[in-house]
Design a protein around this motif. Sequence first.
Motif, PDB file in Angstrom:
ATOM      1  N   TYR A  22       0.799  -1.218   0.000  1.00  0.00           N
ATOM      2  CA  TYR A  22       0.000   0.000   0.000  1.00  0.00           C
ATOM      3  C   TYR A  22       0.839   1.278   0.000  1.00  0.00           C
ATOM      4  O   TYR A  22       0.287   2.371   0.069  1.00  0.00           O
ATOM      5  CB  TYR A  22      -0.937   0.022   1.223  1.00  0.00           C
ATOM      6  N   HIS A  23       2.156   1.131  -0.021  1.00  0.00           N
ATOM      7  CA  HIS A  23       2.985   2.338   0.029  1.00  0.00           C
ATOM      8  C   HIS A  23       4.355   2.032  -0.562  1.00  0.00           C
ATOM      9  O   HIS A  23       5.103   1.228  -0.007  1.00  0.00           O
ATOM     10  CB  HIS A  23       3.128   2.787   1.499  1.00  0.00           C
ATOM     11  N   CYS A  24       4.666   2.648  -1.700  1.00  0.00           N
ATOM     12  CA  CYS A  24       6.003   2.460  -2.273  1.00  0.00           C
ATOM     13  C   CYS A  24       6.311   3.573  -3.261  1.00  0.00           C
ATOM     14  O   CYS A  24       5.422   4.272  -3.749  1.00  0.00           O
ATOM     15  CB  CYS A  24       6.118   1.097  -2.955  1.00  0.00           C
ATOM     16  N   HIS A  25       7.583   3.719  -3.534  1.00  0.00           N
ATOM     17  CA  HIS A  25       8.062   4.764  -4.448  1.00  0.00           C
ATOM     18  C   HIS A  25       8.735   4.102  -5.644  1.00  0.00           C
ATOM     19  O   HIS A  25       9.895   4.369  -5.958  1.00  0.00           O
ATOM     20  CB  HIS A  25       8.978   5.729  -3.692  1.00  0.00           C
ATOM     21  N   ILE A  26       7.989   3.208  -6.269  1.00  0.00           N
ATOM     22  CA  ILE A  26       8.508   2.410  -7.393  1.00  0.00           C
ATOM     23  C   ILE A  26       8.187   3.062  -8.738  1.00  0.00           C
ATOM     24  O   ILE A  26       8.792   2.743  -9.754  1.00  0.00           O
ATOM     25  CB  ILE A  26       7.928   0.965  -7.319  1.00  0.00           C
ATOM     26  N   PRO A  59       3.775   7.924  -5.014  1.00  0.00           N
ATOM     27  CA  PRO A  59       4.835   8.939  -5.116  1.00  0.00           C
ATOM     28  C   PRO A  59       4.555  10.136  -4.212  1.00  0.00           C
ATOM     29  O   PRO A  59       3.400  10.450  -3.921  1.00  0.00           O
ATOM     30  CB  PRO A  59       4.785   9.355  -6.594  1.00  0.00           C
ATOM     31  N   HIS A  60       5.632  10.785  -3.777  1.00  0.00           N
ATOM     32  CA  HIS A  60       5.481  11.976  -2.939  1.00  0.00           C
ATOM     33  C   HIS A  60       4.805  13.100  -3.702  1.00  0.00           C
ATOM     34  O   HIS A  60       5.089  13.316  -4.892  1.00  0.00           O
ATOM     35  CB  HIS A  60       6.856  12.491  -2.504  1.00  0.00           C
ATOM     36  N   ILE A  61       3.925  13.794  -3.008  1.00  0.00           N
ATOM     37  CA  ILE A  61       3.444  15.092  -3.488  1.00  0.00           C
ATOM     38  C   ILE A  61       3.576  16.048  -2.309  1.00  0.00           C
ATOM     39  O   ILE A  61       3.004  15.819  -1.246  1.00  0.00           O
ATOM     40  CB  ILE A  61       1.978  15.037  -3.976  1.00  0.00           C
ATOM     41  N   ALA A  93      -1.003   8.348  -4.072  1.00  0.00           N
ATOM     42  CA  ALA A  93       0.104   9.272  -3.793  1.00  0.00           C
ATOM     43  C   ALA A  93       0.288   9.352  -2.288  1.00  0.00           C
ATOM     44  O   ALA A  93      -0.579   8.936  -1.521  1.00  0.00           O
ATOM     45  CB  ALA A  93      -0.189  10.660  -4.356  1.00  0.00           C
ATOM     46  N   GLU A  94       1.448   9.862  -1.893  1.00  0.00           N
ATOM     47  CA  GLU A  94       1.714  10.125  -0.477  1.00  0.00           C
ATOM     48  C   GLU A  94       1.797  11.638  -0.317  1.00  0.00           C
ATOM     49  O   GLU A  94       2.752  12.261  -0.792  1.00  0.00           O
ATOM     50  CB  GLU A  94       3.031   9.457  -0.041  1.00  0.00           C
ATOM     51  N   TYR A  95       0.785  12.204   0.305  1.00  0.00           N
ATOM     52  CA  TYR A  95       0.688  13.657   0.415  1.00  0.00           C
ATOM     53  C   TYR A  95       1.275  14.158   1.729  1.00  0.00           C
ATOM     54  O   TYR A  95       0.832  13.741   2.808  1.00  0.00           O
ATOM     55  CB  TYR A  95      -0.780  14.095   0.357  1.00  0.00           C
ATOM     56  N   ALA A 150       0.653   7.609   6.905  1.00  0.00           N
ATOM     57  CA  ALA A 150       1.772   6.747   6.525  1.00  0.00           C
ATOM     58  C   ALA A 150       2.726   6.604   7.710  1.00  0.00           C
ATOM     59  O   ALA A 150       2.978   7.566   8.440  1.00  0.00           O
ATOM     60  CB  ALA A 150       2.513   7.356   5.342  1.00  0.00           C
ATOM     61  N   HIS A 151       3.230   5.427   7.919  1.00  0.00           N
ATOM     62  CA  HIS A 151       4.221   5.101   8.959  1.00  0.00           C
ATOM     63  C   HIS A 151       4.114   5.914  10.241  1.00  0.00           C
ATOM     64  O   HIS A 151       5.055   6.637  10.609  1.00  0.00           O
ATOM     65  CB  HIS A 151       5.649   5.186   8.399  1.00  0.00           C
ATOM     66  N   PRO A 152       2.995   5.802  10.955  1.00  0.00           N
ATOM     67  CA  PRO A 152       2.828   6.585  12.201  1.00  0.00           C
ATOM     68  C   PRO A 152       3.925   6.296  13.225  1.00  0.00           C
ATOM     69  O   PRO A 152       4.265   7.167  14.033  1.00  0.00           O
ATOM     70  CB  PRO A 152       1.458   6.123  12.730  1.00  0.00           C
ATOM     71  N   THR A 207       5.732  -1.252   1.978  1.00  0.00           N
ATOM     72  CA  THR A 207       7.190  -1.350   2.059  1.00  0.00           C
ATOM     73  C   THR A 207       7.847   0.021   2.166  1.00  0.00           C
ATOM     74  O   THR A 207       8.951   0.131   2.672  1.00  0.00           O
ATOM     75  CB  THR A 207       7.757  -2.038   0.808  1.00  0.00           C
ATOM     76  N   ASP A 208       7.180   1.071   1.647  1.00  0.00           N
ATOM     77  CA  ASP A 208       7.811   2.393   1.484  1.00  0.00           C
ATOM     78  C   ASP A 208       9.131   2.241   0.703  1.00  0.00           C
ATOM     79  O   ASP A 208      10.105   2.959   0.939  1.00  0.00           O
ATOM     80  CB  ASP A 208       8.064   3.067   2.841  1.00  0.00           C
ATOM     81  N   LEU A 209       9.106   1.310  -0.228  1.00  0.00           N
ATOM     82  CA  LEU A 209      10.327   0.982  -0.979  1.00  0.00           C
ATOM     83  C   LEU A 209      10.758   2.154  -1.870  1.00  0.00           C
ATOM     84  O   LEU A 209       9.964   2.670  -2.643  1.00  0.00           O
ATOM     85  CB  LEU A 209      10.036  -0.242  -1.863  1.00  0.00           C
ATOM     86  N   HIS A 210      12.014   2.578  -1.716  1.00  0.00           N
ATOM     87  CA  HIS A 210      12.580   3.602  -2.589  1.00  0.00           C
ATOM     88  C   HIS A 210      13.592   2.997  -3.559  1.00  0.00           C
ATOM     89  O   HIS A 210      13.996   3.634  -4.525  1.00  0.00           O
ATOM     90  CB  HIS A 210      13.271   4.696  -1.770  1.00  0.00           C
ATOM     91  N   ASN A 211      14.043   1.792  -3.263  1.00  0.00           N
ATOM     92  CA  ASN A 211      14.992   1.075  -4.125  1.00  0.00           C
ATOM     93  C   ASN A 211      14.993  -0.389  -3.701  1.00  0.00           C
ATOM     94  O   ASN A 211      14.396  -0.744  -2.667  1.00  0.00           O
ATOM     95  CB  ASN A 211      16.405   1.681  -4.009  1.00  0.00           C
TER      96      ASN A 211
HETATM   97 FE   LIG Z   1       6.859   7.051   1.455  1.00  0.00          FE
END
Ligand SMILES: [Fe+2]
Length: 225
Positions: A22-26, A59-61, A93-95, A150-152, A207-211
């Motif tokens: 539910y959360h990644c930057h892929i 993705p970040h906004i 998106a992740e706002y 996200a990630h409290p 995962t909040d995966l960035h890589n």
């Molecule tokens: Fe994130």
Amino acid sequence: MFFFKKRPTYSSSNYFKGFTDYHCHILPGVDDGVKTLDESLEILSEYERLGVEVVWFTPHIMEDVPNTTEALRERFQQLKDAYSGSIKLNLAAEYMLDGLFDQRLKDNDLLTLGHEGNQILVETSYFNAPIAMEQTLRQIMSKGLFPVLAHPERYRYIADIEGYRRLRNMGVKFQMNLGSITGVYGQTAHRKALMLIKEGVYDYTGTDLHNINLLHIILDTKIPN
Ligand SMILES: [Fe+2]
């Protein structure tokens, strides 16, 4: 305990069977996450091998990364066109709760998380709550939308369980980062994640995966179901 100093002899790969991220930057080239289309496809193929079924790109906004809804949709379409695997791909998106978010909320210009189309993944600074955070959360809800924080477990300004309960009682949902229970964000986030798991207050996992490196770290750690 789920934090290992030594490489464990088992992996968490079973955890990913049927998993929804539910959360990644892929989505490539739009924020501080994955840079190239090839890298995105490599991660998705690794996800497929692990049994991941659904991915929400988030993705970040924020004021510093002012992605537009339209540009993200275009990039998402490019990735979908290039991907031929079995994972169901979705765009949210992740706002960051900042002035740009206030404007997007006012304009009803938001990418929602989840198939109901009424949840918004939001984040804040790790150190300080935004000015009027609760007011913004209530504004989101007054539009019939549900904020998903996200990630409290990573926010230093929420000192104890009472702070988390207060947000939950307002109707805020919580998304846990898998990396938090592997210890990659430090001991405090790790301890808080275990506390919130025990409290039973996580609605979603990501995962909040960035890589791809973070995926390998997660795979080296036992994850509680
Ligand atoms: Fe994130």
